[in-house]
Design a protein around this motif. Structure first.
Motif, PDB file in Angstrom:
ATOM      1  N   LEU A  35      47.312  11.904  45.240  1.00 22.16           N
ATOM      2  CA  LEU A  35      47.622  11.155  46.460  1.00 22.16           C
ATOM      3  C   LEU A  35      46.381  10.998  47.339  1.00 22.16           C
ATOM      4  N   GLU A  36      45.607  12.086  47.457  1.00 22.19           N
ATOM      5  CA  GLU A  36      44.388  12.005  48.268  1.00 22.19           C
ATOM      6  C   GLU A  36      43.421  10.977  47.690  1.00 22.19           C
ATOM      7  N   CYS A  37      43.189  11.054  46.380  1.00 19.85           N
ATOM      8  CA  CYS A  37      42.242  10.127  45.751  1.00 19.85           C
ATOM      9  C   CYS A  37      42.761   8.678  45.800  1.00 19.85           C
ATOM     10  N   ALA A  38      44.089   8.522  45.727  1.00 18.70           N
ATOM     11  CA  ALA A  38      44.649   7.163  45.808  1.00 18.70           C
ATOM     12  C   ALA A  38      44.385   6.562  47.182  1.00 18.70           C
ATOM     13  N   VAL A  39      44.583   7.381  48.240  1.00 20.91           N
ATOM     14  CA  VAL A  39      44.310   6.878  49.600  1.00 20.91           C
ATOM     15  C   VAL A  39      42.830   6.584  49.774  1.00 20.91           C
ATOM     16  N   GLU A  40      41.963   7.467  49.295  1.00 21.00           N
ATOM     17  CA  GLU A  40      40.521   7.247  49.412  1.00 21.00           C
ATOM     18  C   GLU A  40      40.056   6.105  48.502  1.00 21.00           C
ATOM     19  N   GLY A  41      40.833   5.822  47.444  1.00 18.33           N
ATOM     20  CA  GLY A  41      40.471   4.722  46.552  1.00 18.33           C
ATOM     21  C   GLY A  41      40.609   3.370  47.213  1.00 18.33           C
ATOM     22  N   ALA A  62      41.829  10.042  38.503  1.00 20.16           N
ATOM     23  CA  ALA A  62      40.834  11.087  38.748  1.00 20.16           C
ATOM     24  C   ALA A  62      41.478  12.321  39.379  1.00 20.16           C
ATOM     25  N   GLY A  63      42.357  12.114  40.360  1.00 10.87           N
ATOM     26  CA  GLY A  63      42.989  13.264  41.006  1.00 10.87           C
ATOM     27  C   GLY A  63      43.931  14.026  40.091  1.00 10.87           C
ATOM     28  N   GLY A  89      38.059  12.765  46.259  1.00  9.85           N
ATOM     29  CA  GLY A  89      38.207  13.966  45.427  1.00  9.85           C
ATOM     30  C   GLY A  89      37.755  15.248  46.100  1.00  9.85           C
ATOM     31  N   PHE A  90      37.948  15.373  47.443  1.00 13.84           N
ATOM     32  CA  PHE A  90      37.563  16.638  48.099  1.00 13.84           C
ATOM     33  C   PHE A  90      38.391  17.804  47.575  1.00 13.84           C
ATOM     34  N   LEU A  91      39.720  17.626  47.475  1.00 11.35           N
ATOM     35  CA  LEU A  91      40.584  18.693  46.939  1.00 11.35           C
ATOM     36  C   LEU A  91      40.266  18.959  45.471  1.00 11.35           C
ATOM     37  N   LEU A  92      39.982  17.901  44.736  1.00  9.02           N
ATOM     38  CA  LEU A  92      39.649  18.054  43.317  1.00  9.02           C
ATOM     39  C   LEU A  92      38.388  18.881  43.148  1.00  9.02           C
TER      40      LEU A  92
END
Length: 442
Positions: A35-41, A62-63, A89-92
């Motif tokens: 979800l984080e990477c989707a928003v940042e995408g 990627a997430g 990808g900060f959490l990743l």
């Protein structure tokens, strides 16, 4: 009962997870990272001039890689490094670095991947900081400020998860090592318990053998003489009443002595049975052995146990039973250990008992030789006048075995066998002072 690593693995989970809760945790982290990477995408697609859908799809894929962090931690960190320029990808990256540092991966690989992640974060942070400062019109910032802020930000995002992962991994390996040591200790304790049980069984067997030997020494000689005297009473009852009365009195005395000694030993056995019924224990064989040894000691009519000085009295009992016994002593008696004196007496006693049993009417010759550092004894009897005659005493075949065990336990030499004249000879040599090894065998 310790909790072993095998029991941990036995709990099991789907695929490569050891426990189900681990799979749930990784699934939740992968969902949050996706979800984080989707928003940042979305921001990455707009900045790169790509369709928003492509950016969202790239972020989700990627997430989601975080779901395999336990199986392939290096791959997760490499994916996080690859998408660092896209500022997603900060959490990743954080969870990937922590998992890699806590895993069993070699330290050099952890160091290389951590350095790559730090370098990628530093470059991106430096570029974004430079762009942000450039947008501020009229600002005057020192040259060293931008690199310093970039380094601090990069270290702040990279170092904490790596250090925490190293600590957790070291603690986990320590706990596994302690668990393995506890398992091995438990196994060793089980082996020691089994060996202790085996030694206890062996000790009980040895104690039973010793009790049987002591009881044989106590009873066999007296009962053998009783049977011989009883046969003599039967033979002379009509011809010589006075001698018959004398022999009958001897039989009575010996019977009372043997009965008293047997009662003492059986009393210990009954006491042990009563104790065993109350506490579910076994009969104290050691106590029975002590009682039997004490009775055998009293059989020699001496407080400190029978000794070679009492051989005349022993031979007198056999002479009273009608046996012709001669005694030959060579050398001067020396100070022998008590167990040597008692064993020498028992050898002569048992040999004379065998003459009464198996060679009734035959004469016997007892020889004792005091030598330098040892004492030798020999009992030899001639052939019996009538084969199978006499009182027909039963034999358990333990007399020679018991003599041999006693002599060998003190480090001596024992030899027995028939003579050319049809008789039998028993010979034994005992050291004056048995050494520690002999005492240990006894």
């Amino acid at each position: 009962m310790t909790t072993t690593g095998e029991e941990h693995r036995a709990a099991g989970g789907p695929w490569w997870w050891e426990r189900r809760r681990s799979a749930v945790l990784d699934g939740g982290l992968a969902l949050g990272s996706a979800l984080e990477c989707a928003v940042e995408g979305v921001g990455f697609a707009e900045g790169a001039g790509l369709p928003v859908g492509i950016g969202v799809l790239l972020g989700v894929v990627a997430g989601s890689v975080l779901v395999v962090r336990r199986r392939w931690p290096v791959a997760v960190v490499l994916v996080a490094i690859a998408i660092t320029p896209a500022e997603m990808g900060f959490l990743l990256a954080t969870v990937g670095l922590y998992t890699l540092a806590a895993s069993q991966v070699p330290r050099r690989i952890i160091g290389v991947t951590t350095g790559m992640s730090l370098a990628a974060t530093l470059i991106v942070t430096l570029m974004r900081t430079h762009q942000g400062v450039g947008d501020i019109a009229g600002s005057r910032i020192d040259v060293w400020f931008l690199p310093l802020m970039s380094v601090l930000a990069s270290v702040a995002m990279t170092a904490p998860p790596v250090l925490l992962g190293l600590y957790v991994g070291a603690r986990r390996r320590l706990m596994e090592s302690l668990r393995d040591r506890a398992d091995s200790l438990e196994t060793e304790l089980q082996l020691l318990a089994e060996r202790a049980e085996e030694r206890a069984d062996w000790a009980r067997g040895e104690e039973r053998t010793r009790i049987a030997r002591e009881m044989h020494d106590v009873v066999a000689h007296r009962v053998s003489l009783m049977v011989v005297h009883a046969a003599a009473v039967q033979a002379v009852a009509l011809k010589d009443p006075q001698k018959a009365v004398k022999n009958a009195a001897l039989v009575g005395d010996m019977g009372r002595q043997a009965l008293t000694e047997l009662r003492e030993m059986l009393g210990v056995l009954r006491a042990g049975e009563a104790l065993g019924s109350s506490v579910r224990g076994a009969v104290p064989l050691a106590a029975v052995g002590v009682a039997a040894a004490a009775a055998a000691t009293r059989a020699g009519a001496a407080e400190d146990g029978p000794s070679l000085a009492e051989l005349e009295e022993l031979l007198g009992q056999s002479r009273a039973a009608g046996m012709k016994v001669e005694l030959s002593v060579q050398g001067e008696a020396r100070g022998y250990a008590p167990e040597v004196e008692q064993t020498a007496y028992r050898v002569v006693q048992e040999a004379l008992t065998n003459v009464h049993k198996h060679a009734a009417g035959a004469g016997a010759m007892v020889r004792v030789a005091h030598r330098e550092g040892e004492v030798a004894m020999q009992v030899e009897n001639g052939a019996p006048p009538v084969r199978g005659g006499g009182a027909m005493l039963p034999s358990g075949g333990n007399g020679l075995v018991g003599m041999r065990e006693r002599v060998l336990a003190l480090g001596g030499v024992f030899v027995s066998g028939e003579t050319e004249a049809g008789g039998f000879r028993v010979s034994a040599v005992l050291p004056a002072q048995p050494g520690p090894s002999s005492a240990g065998r006894a």
